[in-house]
Design an enzyme around this catalytic site. Sequence first.
Site, short mmCIF file in Angstrom:
data_model
loop_
_atom_site.label_atom_id
_atom_site.label_comp_id
_atom_site.label_asym_id
_atom_site.label_seq_id
_atom_site.Cartn_x
_atom_site.Cartn_y
_atom_site.Cartn_z
N THR A 80 4.04 40.25 -4.56
CA THR A 80 4.38 41.30 -5.52
C THR A 80 3.96 42.71 -5.08
O THR A 80 4.78 43.62 -5.06
CB THR A 80 3.73 40.98 -6.88
OG1 THR A 80 4.28 39.73 -7.32
CG2 THR A 80 4.00 42.05 -7.90
N ASP A 197 8.61 35.93 -13.01
CA ASP A 197 7.59 35.46 -12.06
C ASP A 197 6.59 34.51 -12.72
O ASP A 197 6.29 33.44 -12.18
CB ASP A 197 6.84 36.68 -11.51
CG ASP A 197 5.79 36.32 -10.48
OD1 ASP A 197 6.17 35.93 -9.36
OD2 ASP A 197 4.59 36.40 -10.79
N HIS A 344 5.45 32.16 -4.02
CA HIS A 344 6.21 33.03 -3.12
C HIS A 344 5.21 33.68 -2.19
O HIS A 344 4.01 33.57 -2.41
CB HIS A 344 6.97 34.08 -3.94
CG HIS A 344 6.08 34.85 -4.87
ND1 HIS A 344 5.40 35.98 -4.49
CD2 HIS A 344 5.70 34.59 -6.15
CE1 HIS A 344 4.67 36.41 -5.51
NE2 HIS A 344 4.82 35.58 -6.53
ZN LIG Z 1 4.09 35.99 -8.42
#
Ligand SMILES: [Zn+2]
Length: 462
Positions: A80, A197, A344
Amino acid sequence: MLVSGLLCVLCACGGFGVSDVTGTGNGTRGTSGNICPLLLVSFDGFRADYLDKYPFPNLRKFFSDGLLVDHLTNVFITKTFPNHYSLATGLYAESHGILASQMYDPETKKKFSLSNDSDPFWWNEATPIWVSVQNSGYKTAAAMWPGTDVRIQNSTPTHFFKYNPHVTFQERLGNLTKWMIEDSSVKFSILYWEEPDRTGHISGPENKAAMTTALKEVDDNIGILMDRLKQAELWEKINVIIVSDHGMAQCSQDRLIRLDSCLDPHNYTIVDLTPVAAILPLSDPIKVYNALSKCNSHMKAYMKELIPEELHYKHNQRIQPIILVADEGWTIVQNGTLPRLGDHGYLNSLRSMHPLMAAHGPAFRKGYKISSINSVDVYPLMCHLLGIPAMPNNGSFNAVRCALVGESCLDVAVVVGIVIGVLLVLTTLTCMFRLMKSSSSSSSRPFARLELQEDDDDPLLE
Ligand SMILES: [Zn+2]
Ligand SMILES: *[C@@H]1O[C@H](CO)[C@@H](O)[C@H](O)[C@H]1NC(C)=O
Ligand SMILES: *[C@@H]1O[C@H](CO)[C@@H](O)[C@H](O)[C@H]1NC(C)=O
Ligand SMILES: *[C@@H]1O[C@H](CO)[C@@H](O)[C@H](O)[C@H]1NC(C)=O
Ligand SMILES: *[C@@H]1O[C@H](CO)[C@@H](O)[C@H](O)[C@H]1NC(C)=O
Ligand SMILES: *[C@@H]1O[C@H](CO)[C@@H](O)[C@H](O)[C@H]1NC(C)=O
Ligand SMILES: *[C@@H]1O[C@H](CO)[C@@H](O)[C@H](O)[C@H]1NC(C)=O
């Protein structure tokens, strides 16, 4: 002057850099009115192919009247903070310095984490767009975008909030639009929202029921955004770009890499853990590297000097001496169990890590589609839309130029069509010409051979 005045009348705001750049740094330029305001919105963790699998009525309405970029190639590591700073600076992580969610600086011995990110030290290697916009004499407004509550290069956005995940989307949007309405010199606004997310991490992107709910809420928020901008009478004159930072991969208890089973934890310090681990060796680095590189076939270990150039993740002192990169869907732990079902951070070449981008506004063509650009290209696009000089960056404006109204660009399909059309006409004409010639000269056989040879030289027939 006349030209820019005309553009003003014609479309309220051109956004193509028609005004002179005479930045005063105090917002006095904003009343000139010929630059459209720009709003950049991020929905964290919006994996590009969610669009193929879920309905998104509002998002579709948004880009059907604007631009859709099917997927963005984001920057490594696909986390992020690195990616939001790349969107705001046009730089790879190694060049902007926000390299991970947890960092350690070997020179100052400082530590960075998501909950301790407000030391400008970490951010000052780059100049985010909101600072440049202010240096050009406009004002800015920000709602929770990473870094917007930090004094970077000695300034924050003109209006901003301290980060607080509990503030609702509506409140962020409401206050942001209030700032935009009250002061027309606010030309750049930036908004961040934590979904999808959060749900992707907790439930995993393959959890259809959970993702359906989360993505419907994201789409509802896009609807709220459009309605709010219409109410504020901004919708027709504002350029809005919706982006995300990264996608999401499904993880599993069956895909764990346990470092403790390969190396005594006393031999190294973990600065950041998964899916890209940053390792600071405490004993002989080569021995530590050798132990870790043999640890698991689904994890690659790199000595810092040998990290592949194409990751653009090497030339920065905050990159630790050894990094470990897990394969898609694999999770690195020291021991113990799976921390989350979705994650991620993996290689930015993986499609599951790519986010989407959509845009709408007077600057954008309607119903335009691009299959892919780099996320670092968004920065030079935004600078162009705002008519401000771009700082040195790793992006390219050319990649998105054709999506803009007022840029004369020929579609590849159209060009191919024209070329084929011209060739067809020429071939037909040549054939007709030859037919006419051969029928008119059929009586004079002796010259037929000569004519044929002449025709053989015709480059059109080769
Ligand atoms: Zn995340
Ligand atoms: C802004 O800057 C301009 C030019 O430097 C100056 O004339 C003006 O007084 C400043 N305005 C404010 C509000 O500081
Ligand atoms: C936050 O980071 C600073 C250095 O940037 C450090 O001095 C401080 O101890 C950190 N605070 C916490 C709670 O980790
Ligand atoms: C948004 O604006 C309202 C009204 O001015 C204010 O009460 C609220 O605290 C603001 N929200 C945040 C997160 O600052
Ligand atoms: C781990 O550290 C110990 C003690 O310093 C050392 O004897 C051992 O060789 C180290 N192992 C590796 C793989 O580096
Ligand atoms: C697992 O790791 C934690 C933290 O690194 C450590 O405190 C704990 O002792 C480890 N447990 C085992 C069984 O090795
Ligand atoms: C990215 O841009 C920065 C700033 O211009 C530059 O220093 C760096 O070398 C660029 N990186 C690459 C890989 O071109």
